[in-house]
Enzyme design. Structure first.
Site, PDB file in Angstrom:
ATOM      1  N   ARG A 230       0.737  -1.124  -0.038  1.00 26.08           N
ATOM      2  CA  ARG A 230      -0.110  -0.014   0.134  1.00 26.08           C
ATOM      3  C   ARG A 230       0.846   1.291  -0.055  1.00 26.08           C
ATOM      4  NH1 ARG A 230      -3.344  -3.088  -1.587  1.00 26.08           N
ATOM      5  NH2 ARG A 230      -5.403  -3.234  -0.702  1.00 26.08           N
ATOM      6  N   HIS A 278      -1.343  -0.554 -10.302  1.00 31.06           N
ATOM      7  CA  HIS A 278      -2.108  -1.399  -9.201  1.00 31.06           C
ATOM      8  C   HIS A 278      -2.309  -2.764 -10.015  1.00 31.06           C
ATOM      9  CE1 HIS A 278      -3.585  -1.401  -5.034  1.00 31.06           C
ATOM     10  NE2 HIS A 278      -3.828  -2.614  -5.400  1.00 31.06           N
TER      11      HIS A 278
END
Length: 315
Positions: A230, A278
């Site tokens: 993250r 991502h």
């Protein structure tokens, strides 16, 4: 009559449609999956379990009798923050295929750095023909930060491909063939010993900003980072400073503080940064749907709620 299971999602229209096609087929004979927007008031009140993917908290709150929610993602930090602590239990998606997919991505991008691909790409732009000394994998140490299911799978895959692998976790863990460290002292040891550092820990209050200026200063000079966890775990300003001063060689980033990454971000055009949208370990719809069906089928069969997120720990 089959129970109705709401599907609550604020994902992209294309992603929502993929799940709307797959989930009813997977749960056929178990439950009827219906988009939140199509639920009647009675169906909202009757719902005991919902399937969610980046849901609007207000929509989840409009299902007042939920016992638990099945997330379609492994990362649940936003969901845990948005839903009240006395709300429904949160079950994250635990799919063995995700660990396999992530370990594949970790190996691929570790090899990208190991084989000096950023340097050769830069040379191509300059029309420069020049080779460089190649180390063997045994001469490279890769540090994996986070030894959950994804981190452990990645560490073993790297080890099986010849790399010297260290692992780090907040609490003590052991993995066969992997040098494991824990705690803040252990973190400094791994950072100072690794040529390539892979971030795979969950985002919690304890890990937010964990890798900042002091931690980067403790890294082996010329090390590279891969962040597949993250964005907020790795402080962007400190990372850019370490890259600009030559402390770090390169960073492969698949996660960011804000996603999609704003066009104004300096990361886009930085010569020592590889930006990915991502994509390191996307949920595989076919395998995930089967797991969701098993979890929900078990609940409606005997009331079993799958293992849920520890709100205190954040995962």
């Amino acid at each position: 009559m089959r129970p109705v299971v709401p599907f609550v999602s604020s994902a992209s229209p294309d992603e929502r449609q993929v799940w709307r096609d797959a989930l009813p087929c997977a749960l056929a004979g178990i439950a009827e999956v219906k988009p939140f927007e199509t639920l009647s008031e009675d169906e909202r009140l009757a719902a005991r379990v919902a399937i969610v993917a980046n849901p609007d908290p207000a929509k989840v709150a409009a299902l007042p009798n939920l016992v638990w929610v099945q997330s379609l993602w492994a990362g649940v930090e936003r969901l845990a923050a948005d839903l009240p602590e006395d709300g429904p239990e949160i079950v994250r998606l635990t799919d063995p295929q995700m660990a396999e997919t992530m370990s594949e991505a970790v190996l691929a991008w570790t090899l990208y750095l190991h084989r000096d691909m950023p340097r050769y790409a830069a040379q191509q732009r300059r029309k420069l023909w020049q080779d460089h000394y190649l180390k063997t994998p045994q001469e490279r140490t890769v540090g994996v930060l986070g030894l959950g299911k994804l981190g452990a799978a990645a560490a073993h895959r790297l080890k099986s491909n010849g790399f010297n692998v260290f692992g780090w976790s907040r609490s003590k863990k052991t993995l066969d063939g992997i040098g494991c460290f824990h705690g803040l002292d252990g973190l400094r040891t791994v950072l100072g010993s690794s040529d390539i550092i892979v971030v795979l820990m969950p985002l919690t209050e304890e890990t937010r900003g964990l890798i900042g200026r002091d931690e980067l200063a403790a890294c082996k000079k010329g090390a590279s980072f891969i962040n597949f966890a993250r964005g907020p775990i790795l402080e962007t300003a400190a990372l850019l400073e370490a890259l600009d001063t030559g402390l770090l060689d390169h960073a492969v980033l698949d996660v960011f503080d804000e996603e999609p990454l704003p066009e104004t971000s300096p990361l886009w055009d930085h010569g020592k940064v590889t930006v990915l949208p991502h994509i390191s370990a996307p949920t595989i719809v076919s395998t995930a749907s089967k797991i969701v069906a098993e979890n929900i089928g078990g609940y409606f069969s005997d009331g079993t709620v799958p293992p849920s997120v520890d709100r205190r720990r954040g995962y």
